[in-house]
Design an enzyme around this catalytic site. Structure first.
Site, PDB file in Angstrom:
ATOM      1  N   ASP A   1       0.828  -1.215   0.000  1.00 45.97           N
ATOM      2  CA  ASP A   1       0.000   0.000   0.000  1.00 45.97           C
ATOM      3  C   ASP A   1       0.858   1.259   0.000  1.00 45.97           C
ATOM      4  O   ASP A   1       0.714   2.127   0.864  1.00 45.97           O
ATOM      5  CB  ASP A   1      -0.933   0.017   1.221  1.00 45.97           C
ATOM      6  CG  ASP A   1      -1.910  -1.136   1.235  1.00 45.97           C
ATOM      7  OD1 ASP A   1      -2.205  -1.669   0.142  1.00 45.97           O
ATOM      8  OD2 ASP A   1      -2.376  -1.510   2.318  1.00 45.97           O
TER       9      ASP A   1
ATOM     10  N   GLU B   1     -10.917   0.994  -5.444  1.00 41.60           N
ATOM     11  CA  GLU B   1     -10.514   1.352  -4.088  1.00 41.60           C
ATOM     12  C   GLU B   1      -9.071   1.855  -4.154  1.00 41.60           C
ATOM     13  O   GLU B   1      -8.499   1.997  -5.230  1.00 41.60           O
ATOM     14  CB  GLU B   1     -10.630   0.166  -3.124  1.00 41.60           C
ATOM     15  CG  GLU B   1      -9.710  -0.998  -3.435  1.00 41.60           C
ATOM     16  CD  GLU B   1      -9.875  -2.152  -2.453  1.00 41.60           C
ATOM     17  OE1 GLU B   1     -11.017  -2.487  -2.108  1.00 41.60           O
ATOM     18  OE2 GLU B   1      -8.842  -2.722  -2.039  1.00 41.60           O
TER      19      GLU B   1
END
Length: 514
Positions: free
Chosen positions: A42, A198
């Site tokens: 991430d 997302e």
């Protein structure tokens, strides 16, 4: 995806600093992907002046949200951690099964007017905005009062702060406006929809806003652009896990060029971050080069030449009064159950509550490194009490622990235990019966080979001749029942009773597998 072997340097790189298990900077002006061949998922990367900063997910590990620094996007070092301790849920203290696969993830990093900001949403809690004038800390935070999935912080040219949020089970992208202090939501508006989107990130260039989204269902990434943050947005498919990754964005260089960063699911080592050249075609960013478009290169020229080799720390002599930045606890630690001061030059792990590794407090971990690494510790077992289980090994979906176990009669034995995390809870497999020990000083070794996705644990009484114990065990990344992280090295010491002793560790060394 990439070739190359740890420790092998091209001509002209002689005299360069040795690597631990992987070296991206090849010493000839090129680098191999990924720059960090370990679990740094991430990613969000920004530039401030001539410095690059990279923040990454850490889930329930403490301290959390690792922040790295680089001068060239290739050679990175750990600068700090944003979160010193996880607060607000008893699971962070390993209650009710703990917070594995939860905690903090998908942080967003930005800088404005001399202040660094990190937006993150701890699972089940309100979104937080951390801020610090110095990226080394201290960091303070405010809560926004809403739980926004994968928040993407963005400052427009006029200083206005926004957060974009989208959850992949829906794909509706909502833009939240924040007040000037970045501490309160003042408005919100749905600005785009893309099925499965997302992990949003927003970048502005030449009057265009670029919105990047991960599409987990197909392990791909999209890029959208608009003249206004509120749309309308035009969307195109970008790269995916077969060509480089599925979650990332862009970072600009001091000369105005852009590079892309993107996360790739990479097996047992976890999720790595690739760095890619980017070129522009008709106002759209294209990963790779004009000669090989839409693909993250395995090898490429360094974005900024001339900077020396650096890497995050791994080996540790435990000579400092503070733990090295490479170390994290599996959850919030019990600070009275460990010490670097009681025996200077040694790490003392005092037996913490727990009846097996998965539910034990104070397991100390650091990332495994691909393609393969050998972790080795020297331990003094003099302080082991009956009931203690203290040792070294792997931590993940399958956790292998080569441990000194205190016996009821006061003697000590060596055991090999494998804990498998399942939907029904952890399952413990004791691979070998207790091997009696007379030596007080032991060498414990953990070999992780991410090419075969197997690990071997072994011990020695002289530091020269090592004996494998319990066969090999699998290295597995599993987001459903595991830690949601790549397999980690783990030092542990626990006892289900109340009269535990301690294990002393005289340093940790990480080297490439032979």
């Amino acid at each position: 995806m990439v070739g190359g072997c740890a420790g092998q340097l091209p001509a002209g790189a002689a005299g360069a600093a040795p690597t631990q298990a992987w070296r991206s900077d090849q010493g000839d002006g090129t680098y191999l992907n990924p720059p960090l061949n370990a679990d740094y998922p991430d990613p969000d990367i920004i530039r401030v002046g001539e410095d690059f900063y990279f923040v990454s997910t850490t889930f329930a590990n403490v301290p959390g949200l690792t922040l790295l620094h680089s001068k060239d996007l290739v050679n990175w070092d750990i600068l700090s951690h944003v979160v010193n301790r996880l607060e607000g849920r008893p699971q962070y203290d390993l209650a009710d099964g703990g917070a594995y696969r939860a905690g903090v993830y998908a942080p967003s990093l930005r800088h404005r007017d001399g202040t660094f900001y990190v937006a993150v949403t701890p699972v089940g809690q309100s979104t937080r905005i951390y801020q610090a004038r110095d990226p080394r800390g201290p960091w303070t935070f405010v809560e926004l009062g809403q739980e926004l999935f994968d928040p993407a912080l963005f400052f427009d040219d006029d200083g206005t702060a926004y957060l974009a949020s989208a959850i992949g089970s829906d794909g509706t992208i909502t833009l939240y406006t924040l007040d000037r202090t970045v501490s309160r939501i003042s408005g919100s508006r749905v600005v785009h929809y893309y099925q499965g989107a997302e992990g949003s990130k927003i970048v502005k260039r030449d009057g265009w806003y670029y919105l990047f989204n991960s599409i987990p269902r197909r392990l791909g990434m999209t890029v959208s652009r608009a003249r206004s943050l509120f749309g309308p947005w035009e969307t195109r498919a970008s790269i995916d896990d077969t060509t480089g990754g599925h979650q990332g964005a862009l970072v600009d260089l001091p000369n105005g060029d852009y590079y892309g960063f993107v996360m790739l699911d990479a097996g047992a080592k976890g999720r790595v971050t690739n760095i890619s050249p980017v070129f522009w075609r008709d106002g759209w960013p294209i990963w790779g080069t004009p000669e090989a478009p839409d693909r993250v290169p395995a090898r490429a020229p360094k974005p900024i030449p001339g900077h020396p080799f650096r890497e995050p720390p791994a080996s540790d002599t435990f000579a400092s009064r503070t733990l090295g930045l490479q170390w994290q606890w599996n959850h919030n630690p019990l600070n009275d159950r460990w010490s670097l001061a009681e025996r200077p030059g040694w790490l003392r792990l005092k037996a913490a509550p727990g009846d097996q590794l998965w539910s034990a407090r104070n397991t100390l971990v650091q990332k495994g490194q691909a393609p393969g690494g050998r972790g080795e510790v020297v331990v003094d077992a003099t302080g082991i009490n009956p009931g203690d289980v203290c040792g070294f090994g792997t931590f993940g979906k399958f956790s292998g622990q080569l441990a000194v176990a205190g016996q009821p009669d006061g003697s000590r034995a060596l055991t090999m235990r494998v804990t498998e995390a399942t939907e029904r809870g952890p399952v413990v497999d004791t691979r070998v019966a207790a091997l009696p020990l007379t030596a007080e000083r032991l060498w414990l070794r953990t070999d992780m080979d991410f090419r075969t996705e197997r690990a071997t644990l072994s011990y020695s009484v002289d530091g020269q001749r090592f004996t494998p114990v319990g066969g090999t065990l699998p290295l597995v990344y599993d987001w459903r029942t595991g830690t949601f992280q790549g397999v980690q090295f783990a030092l542990s010491c626990y006892n289900p009773g109340a009269s535990g002793g301690h294990l002393d560790i005289d340093g940790f060394t990480l080297t490439p597998l032979p």
